[in-house]
Design an enzyme around this catalytic site. Structure first.
Site, PDB file in Angstrom:
ATOM      1  N   GLY A   1       0.836  -1.191   0.000  1.00  9.98           N
ATOM      2  CA  GLY A   1       0.000   0.000   0.000  1.00  9.98           C
ATOM      3  C   GLY A   1       0.872   1.242   0.000  1.00  9.98           C
ATOM      4  O   GLY A   1       2.030   1.197   0.436  1.00  9.98           O
ATOM      5  N   GLN A  27       2.801   9.937   1.532  1.00 13.32           N
ATOM      6  CA  GLN A  27       4.090   9.236   1.489  1.00 13.32           C
ATOM      7  C   GLN A  27       4.924   9.600   0.271  1.00 13.32           C
ATOM      8  O   GLN A  27       6.112   9.287   0.219  1.00 13.32           O
ATOM      9  CB  GLN A  27       3.869   7.717   1.495  1.00 13.32           C
ATOM     10  N   CYS A  66       5.850  -0.079   7.278  1.00 11.13           N
ATOM     11  CA  CYS A  66       5.454   1.097   6.503  1.00 11.13           C
ATOM     12  C   CYS A  66       6.621   1.532   5.636  1.00 11.13           C
ATOM     13  O   CYS A  66       7.760   1.549   6.096  1.00 11.13           O
ATOM     14  CB  CYS A  66       5.057   2.218   7.460  1.00 11.13           C
ATOM     15  N   LEU A  67       6.352   1.863   4.371  1.00 11.67           N
ATOM     16  CA  LEU A  67       7.425   2.297   3.475  1.00 11.67           C
ATOM     17  C   LEU A  67       8.057   3.605   3.949  1.00 11.67           C
ATOM     18  O   LEU A  67       9.173   3.922   3.551  1.00 11.67           O
ATOM     19  CB  LEU A  67       6.904   2.454   2.042  1.00 11.67           C
ATOM     20  N   HIS A 117      -4.591   0.994   7.386  1.00  9.69           N
ATOM     21  CA  HIS A 117      -3.254   1.579   7.500  1.00  9.69           C
ATOM     22  C   HIS A 117      -3.120   2.770   6.541  1.00  9.69           C
ATOM     23  O   HIS A 117      -2.640   3.842   6.928  1.00  9.69           O
ATOM     24  CB  HIS A 117      -2.204   0.495   7.184  1.00  9.69           C
ATOM     25  N   GLU A 118      -3.563   2.561   5.295  1.00  8.66           N
ATOM     26  CA  GLU A 118      -3.434   3.635   4.291  1.00  8.66           C
ATOM     27  C   GLU A 118      -4.376   4.786   4.596  1.00  8.66           C
ATOM     28  O   GLU A 118      -4.026   5.957   4.419  1.00  8.66           O
ATOM     29  CB  GLU A 118      -3.694   3.090   2.879  1.00  8.66           C
ATOM     30  N   HIS A 166      -2.867   7.093   6.986  1.00  3.24           N
ATOM     31  CA  HIS A 166      -1.899   8.036   6.402  1.00  3.24           C
ATOM     32  C   HIS A 166      -2.597   9.334   5.977  1.00  3.24           C
ATOM     33  O   HIS A 166      -2.009  10.409   6.061  1.00  3.24           O
ATOM     34  CB  HIS A 166      -1.219   7.416   5.173  1.00  3.24           C
TER      35      HIS A 166
HETATM   36 NI    NI Z   1       2.469   3.183   5.726  1.00  2.00          NI
END
Ligand code: NI
Length: 173
Positions: free
Chosen positions: A46, A51, A89-90, A132-133, A136
């Site tokens: 995701g 991000q 998480c990226l 999760h997304e 963000h």
């Molecule tokens: Ni994340």
């Protein structure tokens, strides 16, 4: 298509609430493609607008056994159940927790990148990714969902990873 730079925690705009799209233009389809390419390049499941430095309400996702989708101005209209599970998480690479609580069933309304309304249910891991997304877009990262002890441990670990990444400039974000 192009791979975009990923913003690392706590850099702007990750901890800000993202604004909705008021106009859906053809550039959103391109943005969704670039976000998917970026997500795949980093082996993520995701990726949300903040991000990649875009404080707008958009994210892409692809569960391991599912299809890639892009949600614009998403709303989670139903949440049921609760289970702790693993997330990373990226924007905080190499740091994980297996104690992130999420609903096990959700119902989602959104637009696709062409502006068409979509409405679907998601369970378990797919529901976890969406929550999760969605977080963000609210400026919330997964450590914020942990109990205070786990949160401090994850953030301390991340401080060390971030320092190492900054020192080597290994990460492009
Ligand atoms: Ni994340």
């Amino acid at each position: 298509m192009s791979v975009l730079n990923v913003v690392l925690y706590p850099d702007d705009p990750l901890t800000r609430k993202a604004a909705p799209f008021t106009e859906i233009g053809p550039e959103l389809v391109q943005l969704a493609e670039d976000m998917l390419e970026t997500m795949h390049a980093y082996d993520g499941v995701g990726l949300a607008g903040p991000q990649i430095g875009i404080a707008r309400r958009i994210f892409v996702m692809q569960p391991p056994d599912g299809e890639a989708i892009c949600l614009v101005n998403p709303e989670i209209v139903t949440m049921e159940g609760r289970v702790e599970g693993e997330e990373g998480c990226l924007s905080m690479p190499r740091v994980y927790s297996d104690r992130v609580p999420r609903a096990t069933y959700i119902e989602v309304k959104a637009l696709d990148p062409t502006g068409a309304p979509i409405h679907f249910e998601a369970h378990d891991f797919a529901a976890r990714i969406i929550q999760h997304e969605y977080d963000h877009l609210e400026g919330i990262l997964f450590p914020d969902r942990l109990d205070i002890i786990s949160r401090e441990a994850v953030l301390q670990e991340w401080d060390d990873v971030r320092a190492a990444l900054d020192a080597t400039s290994e990460h492009t974000g």
